[in-house]
Enzyme design. Structure first.
Site, mmCIF file in Angstrom:
data_model
loop_
_atom_site.group_PDB
_atom_site.id
_atom_site.type_symbol
_atom_site.label_atom_id
_atom_site.label_comp_id
_atom_site.label_asym_id
_atom_site.label_seq_id
_atom_site.Cartn_x
_atom_site.Cartn_y
_atom_site.Cartn_z
ATOM 1 N N ASP A 1 -2.781 2.173 -6.118
ATOM 2 C CA ASP A 1 -1.722 2.213 -5.099
ATOM 3 C C ASP A 1 -1.736 1.023 -4.149
ATOM 4 O OD1 ASP A 1 -4.101 2.866 -3.858
ATOM 5 O OD2 ASP A 1 -3.246 4.441 -2.614
ATOM 6 N N GLU A 2 -2.398 -0.072 -4.525
ATOM 7 C CA GLU A 2 -2.568 -1.174 -3.579
ATOM 8 C C GLU A 2 -2.623 -2.496 -4.332
ATOM 9 O OE1 GLU A 2 -5.714 -2.336 0.005
ATOM 10 O OE2 GLU A 2 -6.145 -0.693 -1.370
ATOM 11 N N ASP B 1 0.862 -1.184 0.000
ATOM 12 C CA ASP B 1 0.000 0.000 0.000
ATOM 13 C C ASP B 1 0.900 1.236 0.000
ATOM 14 O OD1 ASP B 1 -2.158 1.661 0.081
ATOM 15 O OD2 ASP B 1 -2.940 0.949 1.988
#
Length: 461
Positions: free
Chosen positions: A105-106, A11
């Site tokens: 983003d993960e 993350d």
């Protein structure tokens, strides 16, 4: 269940805001808030410096301005975020072909399927743990070297525990949970930490005196099933004990993005239904933007008091992630549904997804600015005679906070703000010291939009 912590959850830390701080030296160490800047905008991401003041994702931008008035408020630059996301995910995919990307983003990573898989299986559990730690540390270092950004990583034997570990690792950290430690890590957490426990379920559990995961773990499966229903109760019971055998699924390509809420008290007032549709539309837009997508078809779901479920949809002329457009469409669709007797569930979704474009972002933000700004009436004496030729239209009427620009004399910079016919620009680059601020007319012919500069110079990669 795995005996070794071979599932990673990556993350990026406050991704959008961190990108803006890395690109703009004057903002490093200061509160930065990224999101929609119009009257109904919401926070997409904020820096850790802004979180100290109570700002968080999904907060109304008007409230964020009251909580942290001295922050830098910037429009998102989705094209930049998407490009950096591709660099990060490229590094992640070097570790394994099994990468489940959840958003820009993960992502989850299954190390067993990658080049380290045989070594992780061959060594003793303690050695496997240290190997996973080294792999995760190297990944975080590679991301920083490639992009200049930080990432938090959790490692565990399941997706559930890897996700929880990455939350505990924030910001810029690594937490590894061995399979034997799962119950000890889960126990003190609030029930909301478990997947599937949303606001409504949380309230049901709290009324029953169940506040922590340890409280849930003490119950039998039958007790939770009686409380939450068979499917939901069985799932929460397993998660509370750290039992999660969900595989890492690669190449997830969502066909739609949707959100829904179940209400404890049926909604009987149409204005209340419309308000809830606005709230759901805003949440749906946040998910769309996090995935870097837009969509053409808006869908609403209405479950009435008698459990009958109705869906209505409308296909737009082109893909959008404009909250106002989606909310207005949802309201039109709701007019086709009879709500007499009450509504127990509402949902809003968008399908026929498309890639998001930065040009769409600037067009929407300019429309917001146009709504808020009134053109001044002409002042002066009107004289008879032939009409003067119309003045040429400016190359760009609206300048958006955070937008990349270049001035022919002063070079690259970014917009700090604009209004009353002026635009303020700070001239700096990712590798420079904090730059000087200058103000120009919005129609200045020497000032124009520009492509963003890389956060890390190519020779430094």
């Amino acid at each position: 269940m795995r005996s070794r912590p071979t599932v990673l959850h990556l993350d990026m830390d406050a991704f959008f805001a961190s990108v803006e701080q890395a690109a703009k030296p004057s903002l490093r160490g200061k509160p930065v808030i990224v999101g929609g800047l119009g009257a109904r905008g919401v926070v997409a991401t904020c820096s850790y410096e802004a979180r100290v003041f109570g700002v968080r994702s999904a907060l109304a931008m008007s409230m964020a301005r009251r909580l942290c008035p001295n922050a830098a408020f910037l429009v998102p630059r989705f094209a930049v975020y998407r490009e950096l996301s591709e660099q990060v995910m490229g590094l992640v995919r070097e570790l394994s072909p099994l990468v489940e990307q959840l958003s820009v983003d993960e992502a989850y990573v299954d190390l067993v399927a990658g080049p380290y898989g045989p070594a992780l299986a061959a060594v003793a559990p303690g050695e496997a743990t240290e190997l996973v730690r080294a792999i995760a540390q190297d990944l975080r270092a590679d991301i920083r070297a490639r992009t200049g950004l930080t990432a938090s990583v959790g490692a565990a034997g399941s997706k559930l525990m890897a996700k929880i570990a990455s939350e505990q690792a924030k910001p810029d950290g690594l937490v590894l949970v061995n399979p034997a430690e799962e119950r000890a890590v889960l126990g003190p957490l609030p029930v909301r930490a478990l997947p599937g426990v949303g606001p409504a379920t949380e309230q049901v559990l709290h009324r029953a005196g169940l506040n922590t995961v340890a409280d849930l773990a003490e119950l039998s499966e039958d007790e939770l099933v009686r409380l939450l229903g068979r499917a939901h109760g069985a799932g929460v019971w397993a998660m509370a004990r750290g039992l999660d055998d969900r595989p890492v699924v690669p190449d997830r390509d969502a066909k739609s993005v949707s959100v829904e809420d179940t209400y404890e008290v049926d909604l009987a007032d149409r204005d209340q239904v419309l308000h809830e549709l606005d709230v759901l539309s805003a949440r749906c837009v946040r998910r769309l933007r996090a995935a870097g997508r837009s969509g053409r078809t808006v869908v609403i779901k209405v479950r009435r008091f008698d459990f009958s479920t109705i869906t209505r949809s409308e296909t737009l002329r082109g893909p959008t992630d404009d909250e106002r457009v989606i909310a207005a469409t949802a309201r039109r669709l709701a007019a086709q549904v009879e709500i007499a007797g009450g509504v127990r569930l509402l949902g809003v979704g968008v399908s026929q997804l498309a890639e998001y474009t930065q040009e769409d972002l600037f067009a929407q933000a300019a429309a917001e600015a146009a709504e808020d700004e009134e053109e001044p009436e002409p002042v002066g004496e009107v004289t008879a005679g032939p009409a003067a030729p119309p003045a040429p239209a400016p190359a760009q009427r609206f300048w958006l906070p955070g937008q990349d620009v270049r001035h022919e004399e002063f070079g690259p910079g970014w917009v700090q703000g604009s209004g009353v016919g002026r635009v303020t620009v700070r001239f700096e680059t990712p590798g420079s010291p904090p730059g000087r601020v200058r103000t120009f007319r919005v129609e200045d012919p020497l000032l124009g939009p520009s492509d963003p500069l890389p956060l890390v110079p190519p020779e430094s990669e």
